[in-house]
Write a protein that holds these residues in place. Structure first.
Motif, PDB file in Angstrom:
ATOM      1  N   ALA A   1      10.665   7.370   7.711  1.00 53.29           N
ATOM      2  CA  ALA A   1      12.032   7.472   5.884  1.00 53.29           C
ATOM      3  C   ALA A   1      10.414   6.851   5.604  1.00 53.29           C
ATOM      4  O   ALA A   1      10.430   6.995   3.998  1.00 53.29           O
ATOM      5  N   THR A   2       9.997   6.213   5.737  1.00 58.26           N
ATOM      6  CA  THR A   2       8.738   4.838   4.793  1.00 58.26           C
ATOM      7  C   THR A   2       7.249   4.233   5.035  1.00 58.26           C
ATOM      8  O   THR A   2       6.244   4.301   4.038  1.00 58.26           O
ATOM      9  N   ASN A   3       6.819   5.210   6.165  1.00 54.21           N
ATOM     10  CA  ASN A   3       5.415   4.763   7.087  1.00 54.21           C
ATOM     11  C   ASN A   3       4.803   6.178   6.083  1.00 54.21           C
ATOM     12  O   ASN A   3       4.712   6.990   6.639  1.00 54.21           O
ATOM     13  N   PRO A   4       3.548   5.880   5.265  1.00 52.88           N
ATOM     14  CA  PRO A   4       3.092   7.051   4.900  1.00 52.88           C
ATOM     15  C   PRO A   4       2.507   8.137   6.218  1.00 52.88           C
ATOM     16  O   PRO A   4       1.576   8.957   5.834  1.00 52.88           O
ATOM     17  N   PHE A   5       1.456   7.228   6.572  1.00 50.66           N
ATOM     18  CA  PHE A   5       0.386   7.414   8.143  1.00 50.66           C
ATOM     19  C   PHE A   5       1.804   8.242   9.079  1.00 50.66           C
ATOM     20  O   PHE A   5       1.079   9.195   9.101  1.00 50.66           O
ATOM     21  N   LEU A   6       2.909   8.604   8.719  1.00 48.70           N
ATOM     22  CA  LEU A   6       3.958   9.423   9.684  1.00 48.70           C
ATOM     23  C   LEU A   6       4.138  10.485   8.942  1.00 48.70           C
ATOM     24  O   LEU A   6       4.234  11.909   9.346  1.00 48.70           O
TER      25      LEU A   6
ATOM     26  N   PHE B   1       0.604  -1.448  -0.033  1.00 47.34           N
ATOM     27  CA  PHE B   1      -0.444  -0.142   0.261  1.00 47.34           C
ATOM     28  C   PHE B   1       1.480   1.024  -0.147  1.00 47.34           C
ATOM     29  O   PHE B   1       0.419   2.106  -0.697  1.00 47.34           O
ATOM     30  N   ALA B   2       1.911   1.358   1.228  1.00 46.58           N
ATOM     31  CA  ALA B   2       2.762   2.190   0.656  1.00 46.58           C
ATOM     32  C   ALA B   2       3.291   2.395  -0.542  1.00 46.58           C
ATOM     33  O   ALA B   2       3.481   4.033  -0.591  1.00 46.58           O
ATOM     34  N   LEU B   3       3.513   1.753  -1.426  1.00 47.17           N
ATOM     35  CA  LEU B   3       4.284   1.969  -2.547  1.00 47.17           C
ATOM     36  C   LEU B   3       3.321   2.417  -3.871  1.00 47.17           C
ATOM     37  O   LEU B   3       3.444   3.511  -4.096  1.00 47.17           O
TER      38      LEU B   3
ATOM     39  N   ASP C   1      12.751   5.990  -2.959  1.00 47.74           N
ATOM     40  CA  ASP C   1      13.789   4.757  -2.466  1.00 47.74           C
ATOM     41  C   ASP C   1      14.458   4.222  -1.184  1.00 47.74           C
ATOM     42  O   ASP C   1      14.070   2.945  -1.409  1.00 47.74           O
ATOM     43  N   ALA C   2      14.243   4.667  -0.203  1.00 48.12           N
ATOM     44  CA  ALA C   2      13.458   4.132   1.190  1.00 48.12           C
ATOM     45  C   ALA C   2      12.777   3.222   1.512  1.00 48.12           C
ATOM     46  O   ALA C   2      13.116   2.186   1.880  1.00 48.12           O
ATOM     47  N   LEU C   3      11.764   3.362   0.852  1.00 42.63           N
ATOM     48  CA  LEU C   3      10.632   2.457   0.958  1.00 42.63           C
ATOM     49  C   LEU C   3      10.955   1.170   0.167  1.00 42.63           C
ATOM     50  O   LEU C   3      10.442   0.880  -0.075  1.00 42.63           O
ATOM     51  N   ILE C   4      11.341   1.412  -0.850  1.00 44.95           N
ATOM     52  CA  ILE C   4      11.412   0.663  -2.417  1.00 44.95           C
ATOM     53  C   ILE C   4      12.186  -0.797  -1.613  1.00 44.95           C
ATOM     54  O   ILE C   4      12.359  -1.322  -1.432  1.00 44.95           O
ATOM     55  N   ARG C   5      13.665   0.289  -1.315  1.00 50.35           N
ATOM     56  CA  ARG C   5      14.525  -0.736  -0.816  1.00 50.35           C
ATOM     57  C   ARG C   5      13.673  -1.605   0.994  1.00 50.35           C
ATOM     58  O   ARG C   5      14.502  -2.338   0.801  1.00 50.35           O
ATOM     59  N   ARG C   6      13.096  -0.546   1.565  1.00 48.69           N
ATOM     60  CA  ARG C   6      12.613  -1.525   2.553  1.00 48.69           C
ATOM     61  C   ARG C   6      11.187  -2.268   2.442  1.00 48.69           C
ATOM     62  O   ARG C   6      11.508  -3.504   2.771  1.00 48.69           O
ATOM     63  N   ALA C   7      11.118  -2.486   1.316  1.00 46.97           N
ATOM     64  CA  ALA C   7       9.813  -3.392   0.832  1.00 46.97           C
ATOM     65  C   ALA C   7      10.506  -4.488   0.670  1.00 46.97           C
ATOM     66  O   ALA C   7       9.969  -5.696   0.931  1.00 46.97           O
ATOM     67  N   ASP C   8      11.023  -4.681  -0.477  1.00 43.43           N
ATOM     68  CA  ASP C   8      12.314  -5.242  -0.695  1.00 43.43           C
ATOM     69  C   ASP C   8      12.312  -6.523   0.207  1.00 43.43           C
ATOM     70  O   ASP C   8      12.899  -7.205   0.556  1.00 43.43           O
TER      71      ASP C   8
END
Length: 254
Positions: free
Chosen positions: A217-222, A179-181, A188-195
């Motif tokens: 860095a990655t949580n859309p709610f924050l 969902f965050a994606l 980029d930080a989110l892409i790396r974390r999702a992987d």
């Protein structure tokens, strides 16, 4: 006195956390007794305290079984939630503190998922037990609170030191990452974390806990207050709460 924190998988996707200091053990939430009792037995630990974050069944149903096996344990929970929690030995609320083996435990009201939901922050251990408020790459669905309430709670948690380890209540991270994606596909930080999350789950590893730095860095709610996120939603002129509410609404329908 050093602290050891052990993650215990319960039910289909819940987590409970055992906190060991000296010769005492505390537990955050009690989703199911048997897995918790198994870890206690393996380690030769007694159980002295249980700290409950909120009243939902998947966080309290194991308490009776734990009390049967460890009849001397005491139960701590939110004062505002006491009328629908199991009987409490200690009622706490926003700003309260108590000691566990010389470690200060600070109570934070993090209502939103439910009204009266609390988190337990142990600054000396750089740990916050957030259950269904701030979660790995997500936040709890707003069953009782409003977007304003939850945004205030998340903002409070976001103000903790960034090295704080966030011990949240569920293994929802894979879906949360997908969902965050949809909100920040170029982060980029989110892409790396999702992987990394996908790889961890393929190997049967937990994705909880996480760090507050990771979440910021990655949580859309924050990240609802950031201009890049507002721009991605075509909400450049909207207030932070309105953007958070839009993200939460999208997640509910995801």
């Amino acid at each position: 006195m050093s602290i050891e924190i052990v993650t215990v998988a319960c039910r289909s996707d819940n987590y409970a956390f055992l906190i060991r200091a000296g010769e005492a053990t505390a537990l955050v939430d009690a989703p199911e007794a048997d897995p918790i009792l198994a870890v206690l037995s393996e380690r030769g630990w007694s159980l002295d305290e249980v700290w409950i974050t909120h009243h939902h069944a998947d966080h309290v149903e194991g308490l009776d079984g734990l009390k049967t096996a460890h009849p001397g344990l005491s139960v701590t929970g939110g004062r505002a939630d006491a009328h629908r929690l199991p009987r409490l030995d200690r009622e706490v609320g926003e700003g309260d503190g108590f000691q566990f083996q010389g470690h200060e435990v600070r109570v934070m009201d993090v209502s939103g998922h439910t009204v009266g939901h609390v988190a337990f922050h142990m600054a000396g251990a750089s740990a916050a037990f957030t259950a269904d408020s701030l979660m790995a790459l997500g936040c709890g669905r707003l069953f009782e609170g409003t977007p304003e309430t939850m945004w205030a709670s998340l903002s409070k948690l976001a103000a903790l030191p960034e090295d704080t380890v966030i011990y949240s209540g569920h293994e929802y991270t894979t879906t949360n990452a997908r969902f965050a994606l949809t909100i920040e596909p170029d982060n980029d930080a989110l892409i790396r974390r999702a992987d990394a999350v996908e790889a961890a789950r393929e190997k049967g590893r937990y994705t909880v806990p996480s760090t507050l730095a990771e979440e910021k860095a990655t949580n859309p709610f924050l990240r609802a207050g950031l201009s890049d996120v507002k721009r991605s939603l075509d909400m450049e002129d909207a207030g932070d709460v309105a953007v958070f509410a839009e993200i939460r609404s999208r997640k509910d329908a995801f």
